[in-house]
Each structure stands twice: as structure tokens, then as C-alpha cells.
Design an enzyme around this catalytic site. Sequence first.
Site, PDB file in Angstrom:
ATOM      1  CD  GLU A 168      -3.924  -2.444 -90.608  1.00 23.32           C
ATOM      2  OE1 GLU A 168      -4.480  -3.941 -91.052  1.00 23.32           O
ATOM      3  OE2 GLU A 168      -2.999  -2.885 -89.984  1.00 23.32           O
TER       4      GLU A 168
ATOM      5  CE1 TYR B 107      -2.674  -7.298 -85.292  1.00 24.18           C
ATOM      6  CE2 TYR B 107      -3.887  -8.301 -84.335  1.00 24.18           C
ATOM      7  CZ  TYR B 107      -3.490  -7.799 -84.826  1.00 24.18           C
ATOM      8  OH  TYR B 107      -3.691  -9.165 -86.627  1.00 24.18           O
TER       9      TYR B 107
END
Length: 222
Positions: free
Chosen positions: A154, A147
Site C-alpha cells: 500500500e 499484514y
Amino acid sequence: MDGMFSAVRRIYLTAYNWTLFFGWLQVFYLAVSTLRNSGYESVYAAVEKPLILAQSAALLEILHSLAGIVRSPVTATLPQVASRLYVTWGILYSFPEIRTHFFVSSLVISWSITEIIRYSFFGLKEAFGSTPSWLLWLRYSTFLMLYPTGITSEVGLIYYALPYLKESGDKFSIRMPNRWNFSFDYYCNAVLVLGFYVPGSPHLYGYMLEQRKKALAKAKTA
């Protein structure tokens, strides 16, 4: 009637999860083999079509939550799916200039490993009603590393795309005056999206930690 609905639901979710499993497996294979043979600059070109297809299919998961087909709350599903679709379509697909960045490789590998584990977990659970303990552990533990690497990738790609967003001018923006009396600036929207990552990412990470705690505790007592 309830028994028929339950059977159709299980068949559908089994097919859905295994289809996406193989889709992300293809993405992972192409990413790793391209990274090894040609370098990170070529990864996006190798994975573009299966990546877009697999990630876009996740839209169905929002519908699954809304319809009550799965127990995942839409408040957890929507932001994760929306952010990934934004990066996939709004950044990578729309701005070819950043497709050769190193963050593309870390993004694709983080996403694909996560989804290979997740879809195989739910595929087995829907098909057989249970999953191996090692797969359950992977499902609720690998996000601890993947994550952060996925979110960092991102955010990094959106940030590095900002100059190109600014240069794009009116290409993705709506200017006043117009018949709708509405304006939209794509560059400012990207900055706003980056702002949402600040409170949103720790909140979602905390939610997943809580889910991990519950799932592993339940497995231990079973």
C-alpha cells in the site's frame, strides 16, 4: 423479538461473509493464474472488477460496527477499510500508470489470502456457531506475515504514484477561490496519508497481536 433479530442477523452475516469469501477467492485465482501466465504487469487488468467490488463491499463493515451488529470496534475497522478504499479507488483506479507495478501483485495476493481466511472463518462461525481449530489459528496468525506485506505494498503504491498525483494538477484538487471557500490538494493529501501510516500501522498491528493472544488463549482453555 430478540430471537428473531438474532436469527436475521445470523442469516445476513452468513450470506455477507460467504459472498465476500467467493469474491476474494475469485480475485486470488485470477491474480495467481495471471501472475504465472502473463507476469505481474497484467495482474491489475485481470482482477480490477472483482477487486473493486469486493473491496468496496467492505464499507458495510463500518456500518456493521456502528450499528452493533458485530463486536469489532469502529476505531479498528474504519482505518483499515478507509486505507484500502483509498488505495483501491484513489490510487489504482485513478492512476493507471502504476497498475503494472510489482506492488500490485503483492498487494492483491496479501489482501485476498487475508480475506479468504477471514470471511470463511466468520461465515462458519455465524452459520454453525464454531470454527475448526486450524482455521482459527490461520485467522489469528497469517496476519503476522500478510499484514506487513500488504502495508508495504500500500505504502509503496502511494509513494510511486506521487509523481503522477503531482502531474494531475487540478484534476483531483479543489483550488481557491470557489463558492465554498475551500481548497484541497490531492498530492498533499497523499503525502499526509503516507504520514498516517507511520503511527497507524504499528498501532493496528499491536491491536491484532493482542486479539491473537486472547483468541488463542481462549481456544486453548475451551
